[in-house]
Design a protein around this motif. Structure first.
Motif, PDB file in Angstrom:
ATOM      1  N   VAL A  45     -13.967   3.380  -3.574  1.00 46.13           N
ATOM      2  CA  VAL A  45     -12.914   2.897  -2.805  1.00 46.13           C
ATOM      3  C   VAL A  45     -12.514   1.554  -3.276  1.00 46.13           C
ATOM      4  O   VAL A  45     -12.849   0.417  -3.547  1.00 46.13           O
ATOM      5  CB  VAL A  45     -13.669   2.499  -1.198  1.00 46.13           C
ATOM      6  CG1 VAL A  45     -12.395   2.050  -0.391  1.00 46.13           C
ATOM      7  CG2 VAL A  45     -14.328   3.981  -0.765  1.00 46.13           C
ATOM      8  N   LEU A  46     -11.052   1.451  -3.451  1.00 44.39           N
ATOM      9  CA  LEU A  46     -10.284   0.509  -3.955  1.00 44.39           C
ATOM     10  C   LEU A  46      -9.656  -0.287  -2.857  1.00 44.39           C
ATOM     11  O   LEU A  46      -8.743   0.372  -1.861  1.00 44.39           O
ATOM     12  CB  LEU A  46      -9.400   1.029  -5.033  1.00 44.39           C
ATOM     13  CG  LEU A  46      -9.818   1.713  -6.259  1.00 44.39           C
ATOM     14  CD1 LEU A  46      -8.622   2.134  -7.182  1.00 44.39           C
ATOM     15  CD2 LEU A  46     -10.998   0.971  -6.900  1.00 44.39           C
ATOM     16  N   ILE A  47      -9.749  -1.491  -2.922  1.00 50.96           N
ATOM     17  CA  ILE A  47      -9.056  -2.582  -1.795  1.00 50.96           C
ATOM     18  C   ILE A  47      -8.421  -3.411  -2.568  1.00 50.96           C
ATOM     19  O   ILE A  47      -8.863  -3.780  -3.613  1.00 50.96           O
ATOM     20  CB  ILE A  47     -10.259  -2.960  -0.741  1.00 50.96           C
ATOM     21  CG1 ILE A  47     -11.240  -3.998  -1.282  1.00 50.96           C
ATOM     22  CG2 ILE A  47     -10.829  -1.971   0.003  1.00 50.96           C
ATOM     23  CD1 ILE A  47     -12.061  -4.511  -0.322  1.00 50.96           C
ATOM     24  N   GLY A  48      -7.392  -4.283  -2.020  1.00 48.68           N
ATOM     25  CA  GLY A  48      -6.600  -5.072  -2.526  1.00 48.68           C
ATOM     26  C   GLY A  48      -5.335  -5.413  -1.894  1.00 48.68           C
ATOM     27  O   GLY A  48      -5.003  -4.505  -1.177  1.00 48.68           O
ATOM     28  N   MET A  49      -4.705  -6.464  -2.438  1.00 46.44           N
ATOM     29  CA  MET A  49      -3.319  -6.941  -1.896  1.00 46.44           C
ATOM     30  C   MET A  49      -2.521  -5.768  -2.289  1.00 46.44           C
ATOM     31  O   MET A  49      -2.748  -4.925  -3.514  1.00 46.44           O
ATOM     32  CB  MET A  49      -2.979  -7.959  -2.542  1.00 46.44           C
ATOM     33  CG  MET A  49      -3.471  -9.316  -1.853  1.00 46.44           C
ATOM     34  SD  MET A  49      -2.891  -9.707  -0.265  1.00 46.44           S
ATOM     35  CE  MET A  49      -1.391 -10.296  -0.449  1.00 46.44           C
ATOM     36  N   PRO A  50      -1.132  -5.668  -1.699  1.00 44.09           N
ATOM     37  CA  PRO A  50      -0.218  -4.788  -2.243  1.00 44.09           C
ATOM     38  C   PRO A  50       0.264  -5.144  -3.686  1.00 44.09           C
ATOM     39  O   PRO A  50       0.330  -6.456  -3.794  1.00 44.09           O
ATOM     40  CB  PRO A  50       1.043  -4.881  -1.430  1.00 44.09           C
ATOM     41  CG  PRO A  50       0.495  -5.601  -0.180  1.00 44.09           C
ATOM     42  CD  PRO A  50      -0.911  -6.335  -0.553  1.00 44.09           C
ATOM     43  N   CYS A  62     -14.963  10.960  -5.181  1.00 45.20           N
ATOM     44  CA  CYS A  62     -13.473  10.679  -5.285  1.00 45.20           C
ATOM     45  C   CYS A  62     -13.237   9.299  -5.369  1.00 45.20           C
ATOM     46  O   CYS A  62     -14.116   8.243  -5.079  1.00 45.20           O
ATOM     47  CB  CYS A  62     -12.782  11.132  -3.867  1.00 45.20           C
ATOM     48  SG  CYS A  62     -12.538  12.956  -3.685  1.00 45.20           S
ATOM     49  N   VAL A  63     -12.200   8.950  -6.081  1.00 40.69           N
ATOM     50  CA  VAL A  63     -11.401   7.634  -6.006  1.00 40.69           C
ATOM     51  C   VAL A  63     -10.691   7.425  -4.584  1.00 40.69           C
ATOM     52  O   VAL A  63     -10.012   8.498  -4.544  1.00 40.69           O
ATOM     53  CB  VAL A  63     -10.685   7.119  -7.212  1.00 40.69           C
ATOM     54  CG1 VAL A  63     -10.280   5.711  -6.936  1.00 40.69           C
ATOM     55  CG2 VAL A  63     -11.685   7.225  -8.470  1.00 40.69           C
ATOM     56  N   ILE A  64     -10.820   6.571  -4.080  1.00 41.40           N
ATOM     57  CA  ILE A  64     -10.012   6.438  -2.602  1.00 41.40           C
ATOM     58  C   ILE A  64      -9.021   5.178  -2.671  1.00 41.40           C
ATOM     59  O   ILE A  64      -9.832   3.906  -2.777  1.00 41.40           O
ATOM     60  CB  ILE A  64     -11.007   6.288  -1.363  1.00 41.40           C
ATOM     61  CG1 ILE A  64     -11.972   7.631  -1.342  1.00 41.40           C
ATOM     62  CG2 ILE A  64     -10.166   6.316  -0.332  1.00 41.40           C
ATOM     63  CD1 ILE A  64     -13.023   7.542  -0.493  1.00 41.40           C
ATOM     64  N   SER A  65      -7.952   5.143  -2.803  1.00 38.30           N
ATOM     65  CA  SER A  65      -7.134   4.126  -2.821  1.00 38.30           C
ATOM     66  C   SER A  65      -6.725   3.701  -1.345  1.00 38.30           C
ATOM     67  O   SER A  65      -6.113   4.771  -0.737  1.00 38.30           O
ATOM     68  CB  SER A  65      -5.873   4.345  -3.537  1.00 38.30           C
ATOM     69  OG  SER A  65      -6.373   4.377  -5.101  1.00 38.30           O
ATOM     70  N   THR A  66      -7.023   2.645  -0.982  1.00 39.68           N
ATOM     71  CA  THR A  66      -6.607   2.499   0.382  1.00 39.68           C
ATOM     72  C   THR A  66      -5.184   1.480   0.657  1.00 39.68           C
ATOM     73  O   THR A  66      -4.978   0.777  -0.355  1.00 39.68           O
ATOM     74  CB  THR A  66      -7.799   1.398   1.057  1.00 39.68           C
ATOM     75  OG1 THR A  66      -7.820   0.206   0.530  1.00 39.68           O
ATOM     76  CG2 THR A  66      -8.995   2.258   1.278  1.00 39.68           C
ATOM     77  N   GLY A  67      -4.891   1.400   1.830  1.00 43.74           N
ATOM     78  CA  GLY A  67      -3.574   0.450   2.053  1.00 43.74           C
ATOM     79  C   GLY A  67      -4.326  -1.101   1.968  1.00 43.74           C
ATOM     80  O   GLY A  67      -5.376  -1.211   2.326  1.00 43.74           O
ATOM     81  N   GLY A  68      -3.315  -2.124   1.822  1.00 40.17           N
ATOM     82  CA  GLY A  68      -3.888  -3.504   1.465  1.00 40.17           C
ATOM     83  C   GLY A  68      -4.321  -3.880   3.015  1.00 40.17           C
ATOM     84  O   GLY A  68      -5.080  -4.899   3.071  1.00 40.17           O
TER      85      GLY A  68
END
Length: 179
Positions: free
Chosen positions: A12-17, A79-85
């Motif tokens: 799960v990827l998190i971070g700033m825009p 899965c690789v999950i990209s989240t909103g910032g």
């Protein structure tokens, strides 16, 4: 090459825009043979509107509630999950995502973010600003501690191109010796 990722199945990827969550996420998934999910696209699909339009319709708190509901209900395997910032504003969503896999914070310094976002309409991208007139620096100061709190792995992305970011994520998640 297959990766041994027996404890957690998802990343799960998190971070700033503009930290590279979506771009790196797609390439990471291809590199390790995983599926790919962009939770912002799930939100847009379920709400049948662009993020900026959902924010305009629901307001900031309403959007955060929608984002939390959708992320807290997400199910994935390998899965690789990209989240909103702004996903880190939802405690229930973050607890659920941490249960699904390893949470990776793509940390980008403020100066680098300002460079990446220069000339871009961040509101059109669907970036949540809790206070009217909030600056990127204020948003960064508010969110960075949340990203760090939820992260299992922190990847410093300053000075890395996209391939370097993907390699750093793989090293952070799988360890250099396991590849």
């Amino acid at each position: 090459m297959l990766y041994n990722f027996s404890v957690m199945e998802n990343i799960v990827l998190i971070g700033m825009p503009a930290s590279g969550k979506s771009t790196a996420g797609v390439l990471l998934a291809k590199n390790i043979g995983y599926g790919y999910i962009d939770s912002d696209l799930l939100i847009q699909n379920e709400e049948k509107a662009l993020l900026c339009d959902i924010i305009a319709r629901e307001g900031v708190n309403g959007f955060i509630a929608v984002e939390e509901r959708i992320n807290a209900a997400l199910w994935a395997e390998r899965c690789v999950i990209s989240t909103g910032g702004s996903v880190v504003y939802g405690e229930k969503a973050m607890a659920h995502l941490k249960g699904l896999g390893k949470v990776v914070y793509l940390r980008v310094g403020l100066k680098e973010l300002e460079k990446r976002l220069a000339g871009k309409d961040i509101f059109r991208r669907g970036v949540i600003m809790k206070k009217k007139g909030e600056t990127l620096a204020e948003l960064y100061a508010e969110r960075a501690p949340l990203y760090e709190m939820y992260a299992d792995v922190i990847v410093d992305c300053d000075g890395l191109n996209i391939d370097g970011t993907v390699a750093a994520i793989i090293d952070g998640v799988f360890g250099k010796s396991e590849r």
